[in-house]
Design a protein around this motif. Structure first.
Motif, PDB file in Angstrom:
ATOM      1  N   ALA A 101       0.806  -1.223   0.000  1.00 28.19           N
ATOM      2  CA  ALA A 101       0.000   0.000   0.000  1.00 28.19           C
ATOM      3  C   ALA A 101       0.841   1.276   0.000  1.00 28.19           C
ATOM      4  O   ALA A 101       0.357   2.328  -0.410  1.00 28.19           O
ATOM      5  CB  ALA A 101      -0.956   0.001   1.190  1.00 28.19           C
ATOM      6  N   LYS A 102       2.095   1.202   0.444  1.00 26.20           N
ATOM      7  CA  LYS A 102       2.948   2.386   0.444  1.00 26.20           C
ATOM      8  C   LYS A 102       3.569   2.665  -0.925  1.00 26.20           C
ATOM      9  O   LYS A 102       4.144   3.720  -1.139  1.00 26.20           O
ATOM     10  CB  LYS A 102       4.063   2.251   1.490  1.00 26.20           C
ATOM     11  N   ASP A 103       3.467   1.719  -1.829  1.00 25.63           N
ATOM     12  CA  ASP A 103       3.934   1.912  -3.203  1.00 25.63           C
ATOM     13  C   ASP A 103       2.758   2.455  -4.003  1.00 25.63           C
ATOM     14  O   ASP A 103       1.698   1.829  -4.073  1.00 25.63           O
ATOM     15  CB  ASP A 103       4.412   0.573  -3.774  1.00 25.63           C
ATOM     16  N   ALA A 104       2.931   3.623  -4.601  1.00 28.22           N
ATOM     17  CA  ALA A 104       1.815   4.300  -5.277  1.00 28.22           C
ATOM     18  C   ALA A 104       1.193   3.445  -6.380  1.00 28.22           C
ATOM     19  O   ALA A 104      -0.036   3.363  -6.496  1.00 28.22           O
ATOM     20  CB  ALA A 104       2.283   5.643  -5.838  1.00 28.22           C
ATOM     21  N   ARG A 105       2.021   2.797  -7.191  1.00 22.78           N
ATOM     22  CA  ARG A 105       1.484   1.959  -8.279  1.00 22.78           C
ATOM     23  C   ARG A 105       0.705   0.779  -7.708  1.00 22.78           C
ATOM     24  O   ARG A 105      -0.404   0.475  -8.154  1.00 22.78           O
ATOM     25  CB  ARG A 105       2.620   1.472  -9.177  1.00 22.78           C
ATOM     26  N   ASP A 106       1.284   0.121  -6.711  1.00 18.87           N
ATOM     27  CA  ASP A 106       0.592  -0.997  -6.067  1.00 18.87           C
ATOM     28  C   ASP A 106      -0.711  -0.530  -5.421  1.00 18.87           C
ATOM     29  O   ASP A 106      -1.704  -1.256  -5.421  1.00 18.87           O
ATOM     30  CB  ASP A 106       1.480  -1.652  -5.007  1.00 18.87           C
ATOM     31  N   ALA A 107      -0.719   0.691  -4.870  1.00 19.20           N
ATOM     32  CA  ALA A 107      -1.927   1.217  -4.234  1.00 19.20           C
ATOM     33  C   ALA A 107      -3.071   1.341  -5.246  1.00 19.20           C
ATOM     34  O   ALA A 107      -4.226   1.028  -4.921  1.00 19.20           O
ATOM     35  CB  ALA A 107      -1.634   2.561  -3.571  1.00 19.20           C
ATOM     36  N   VAL A 108      -2.755   1.771  -6.454  1.00 16.31           N
ATOM     37  CA  VAL A 108      -3.784   1.861  -7.499  1.00 16.31           C
ATOM     38  C   VAL A 108      -4.331   0.471  -7.800  1.00 16.31           C
ATOM     39  O   VAL A 108      -5.552   0.268  -7.905  1.00 16.31           O
ATOM     40  CB  VAL A 108      -3.217   2.529  -8.786  1.00 16.31           C
ATOM     41  N   ILE A 109      -3.444  -0.498  -7.918  1.00 16.53           N
ATOM     42  CA  ILE A 109      -3.858  -1.882  -8.201  1.00 16.53           C
ATOM     43  C   ILE A 109      -4.708  -2.414  -7.053  1.00 16.53           C
ATOM     44  O   ILE A 109      -5.782  -3.005  -7.271  1.00 16.53           O
ATOM     45  CB  ILE A 109      -2.627  -2.781  -8.447  1.00 16.53           C
ATOM     46  N   MET A 110      -4.264  -2.185  -5.823  1.00 17.84           N
ATOM     47  CA  MET A 110      -5.008  -2.665  -4.651  1.00 17.84           C
ATOM     48  C   MET A 110      -6.395  -2.027  -4.582  1.00 17.84           C
ATOM     49  O   MET A 110      -7.384  -2.707  -4.271  1.00 17.84           O
ATOM     50  CB  MET A 110      -4.223  -2.364  -3.373  1.00 17.84           C
ATOM     51  N   PHE A 111      -6.466  -0.734  -4.849  1.00 22.35           N
ATOM     52  CA  PHE A 111      -7.755  -0.045  -4.840  1.00 22.35           C
ATOM     53  C   PHE A 111      -8.705  -0.702  -5.833  1.00 22.35           C
ATOM     54  O   PHE A 111      -9.865  -0.969  -5.526  1.00 22.35           O
ATOM     55  CB  PHE A 111      -7.568   1.440  -5.179  1.00 22.35           C
ATOM     56  N   ASN A 112      -8.206  -0.959  -7.041  1.00 27.10           N
ATOM     57  CA  ASN A 112      -9.056  -1.551  -8.071  1.00 27.10           C
ATOM     58  C   ASN A 112      -9.470  -2.974  -7.730  1.00 27.10           C
ATOM     59  O   ASN A 112     -10.609  -3.366  -8.001  1.00 27.10           O
ATOM     60  CB  ASN A 112      -8.373  -1.468  -9.429  1.00 27.10           C
ATOM     61  N   LEU A 113      -8.565  -3.749  -7.124  1.00 29.59           N
ATOM     62  CA  LEU A 113      -8.940  -5.095  -6.686  1.00 29.59           C
ATOM     63  C   LEU A 113     -10.027  -5.016  -5.614  1.00 29.59           C
ATOM     64  O   LEU A 113     -11.002  -5.766  -5.648  1.00 29.59           O
ATOM     65  CB  LEU A 113      -7.718  -5.844  -6.121  1.00 29.59           C
ATOM     66  N   ALA A 114      -9.860  -4.100  -4.679  1.00 28.74           N
ATOM     67  CA  ALA A 114     -10.816  -3.958  -3.576  1.00 28.74           C
ATOM     68  C   ALA A 114     -12.183  -3.474  -4.053  1.00 28.74           C
ATOM     69  O   ALA A 114     -13.205  -3.746  -3.416  1.00 28.74           O
ATOM     70  CB  ALA A 114     -10.262  -3.010  -2.524  1.00 28.74           C
ATOM     71  N   HIS A 115     -12.195  -2.756  -5.181  1.00 26.08           N
ATOM     72  CA  HIS A 115     -13.447  -2.225  -5.710  1.00 26.08           C
ATOM     73  C   HIS A 115     -13.959  -2.999  -6.919  1.00 26.08           C
ATOM     74  O   HIS A 115     -14.758  -2.489  -7.707  1.00 26.08           O
ATOM     75  CB  HIS A 115     -13.280  -0.730  -6.030  1.00 26.08           C
ATOM     76  N   ASN A 116     -13.461  -4.224  -7.062  1.00 26.42           N
ATOM     77  CA  ASN A 116     -13.922  -5.150  -8.107  1.00 26.42           C
ATOM     78  C   ASN A 116     -13.842  -4.577  -9.513  1.00 26.42           C
ATOM     79  O   ASN A 116     -14.686  -4.867 -10.361  1.00 26.42           O
ATOM     80  CB  ASN A 116     -15.353  -5.629  -7.817  1.00 26.42           C
ATOM     81  N   LYS A 117     -12.829  -3.767  -9.758  1.00 26.86           N
ATOM     82  CA  LYS A 117     -12.618  -3.267 -11.113  1.00 26.86           C
ATOM     83  C   LYS A 117     -11.855  -4.328 -11.900  1.00 26.86           C
ATOM     84  O   LYS A 117     -11.163  -5.163 -11.328  1.00 26.86           O
ATOM     85  CB  LYS A 117     -11.838  -1.959 -11.085  1.00 26.86           C
ATOM     86  N   ASP A 118     -11.974  -4.292 -13.213  1.00 28.33           N
ATOM     87  CA  ASP A 118     -11.272  -5.282 -14.025  1.00 28.33           C
ATOM     88  C   ASP A 118      -9.885  -4.778 -14.416  1.00 28.33           C
ATOM     89  O   ASP A 118      -9.511  -3.644 -14.111  1.00 28.33           O
ATOM     90  CB  ASP A 118     -12.108  -5.690 -15.247  1.00 28.33           C
ATOM     91  N   VAL A 119      -9.151  -5.621 -15.080  1.00 31.73           N
ATOM     92  CA  VAL A 119      -7.774  -5.285 -15.454  1.00 31.73           C
ATOM     93  C   VAL A 119      -7.725  -4.124 -16.447  1.00 31.73           C
ATOM     94  O   VAL A 119      -6.784  -3.336 -16.439  1.00 31.73           O
ATOM     95  CB  VAL A 119      -7.023  -6.535 -15.984  1.00 31.73           C
ATOM     96  N   PHE A 120      -8.757  -3.987 -17.267  1.00 34.78           N
ATOM     97  CA  PHE A 120      -8.778  -2.922 -18.269  1.00 34.78           C
ATOM     98  C   PHE A 120      -8.985  -1.552 -17.604  1.00 34.78           C
ATOM     99  O   PHE A 120      -8.308  -0.589 -17.948  1.00 34.78           O
ATOM    100  CB  PHE A 120      -9.842  -3.219 -19.327  1.00 34.78           C
ATOM    101  N   GLU A 121      -9.896  -1.500 -16.625  1.00 34.23           N
ATOM    102  CA  GLU A 121     -10.076  -0.265 -15.847  1.00 34.23           C
ATOM    103  C   GLU A 121      -8.810   0.048 -15.050  1.00 34.23           C
ATOM    104  O   GLU A 121      -8.419   1.208 -14.928  1.00 34.23           O
ATOM    105  CB  GLU A 121     -11.250  -0.414 -14.881  1.00 34.23           C
ATOM    106  N   THR A 122      -8.200  -0.995 -14.523  1.00 29.36           N
ATOM    107  CA  THR A 122      -6.980  -0.816 -13.741  1.00 29.36           C
ATOM    108  C   THR A 122      -5.866  -0.244 -14.604  1.00 29.36           C
ATOM    109  O   THR A 122      -5.171   0.691 -14.191  1.00 29.36           O
ATOM    110  CB  THR A 122      -6.548  -2.159 -13.113  1.00 29.36           C
ATOM    111  N   ASN A 123      -5.691  -0.798 -15.800  1.00 30.45           N
ATOM    112  CA  ASN A 123      -4.661  -0.280 -16.696  1.00 30.45           C
ATOM    113  C   ASN A 123      -4.935   1.173 -17.073  1.00 30.45           C
ATOM    114  O   ASN A 123      -4.014   1.981 -17.157  1.00 30.45           O
ATOM    115  CB  ASN A 123      -4.534  -1.157 -17.945  1.00 30.45           C
TER     116      ASN A 123
END
Length: 144
Positions: A110-132
């Protein structure tokens, strides 16, 4: 029937520090150490998710041949490809971190900004395309 209590990583680290030798530690803790291949871990996750590889391919955004080679053990995935596969499997943040650890990759942090974006999207059930799209919008490299 004997039920063995699972040891935490912290408990194993403490035992490792106090062991007389690496051999002693490995023998005493063989039931708790990772021995599963990446291919086996992925196929187990696929089974638990009750999905097909075709669905994972579609939902991960990765190429068909690449995913088949990873699941078949013919190709070693990068951390990003494993995360994309986790999205394809519909895993949550905790499940994704568990898969990353089983496959000997660093968990999302969570302290890594890029990982935080990925974690947020996983937690909010977003797909890989929205995440990218979100990663790109923030100036980070996309999962590919």
């Amino acid at each position: 029937m004997t039920i063995t209590k699972e040891k935490t990583t912290g408990e194993l680290e403490n035992e490792l520090k106090t062991a007389g030798s690496a051999d002693e530690y490995l023998i005493q803790n063989s039931d708790y150490l990772l021995r599963q291949s990446i291919s086996d871990a992925l196929n187990e996750a696929l089974y638990r998710a009750d999905m097909t590889i075709s669905k994972v391919i579609k939902d991960s955004g990765l190429t068909r041949s690449h995913v088949y080679h990873i699941f078949g053990g013919k190709r070693m995935p990068s951390r990003d490809k494993l995360i994309a596969i986790a999205f394809g499997l519909g895993l949550g943040c905790d499940e994704t971190n568990s898969l990353l650890k089983k496959c000997r990759f660093a968990p999302l942090y969570a302290k890594d900004a890029r990982d935080a974006v990925i974690m947020f999207n996983l937690a909010h059930n977003k797909d890989v395309f929205e995440t990218n799209s979100d990663l790109e919008e923030q100036g980070f490299e996309v999962l590919n």
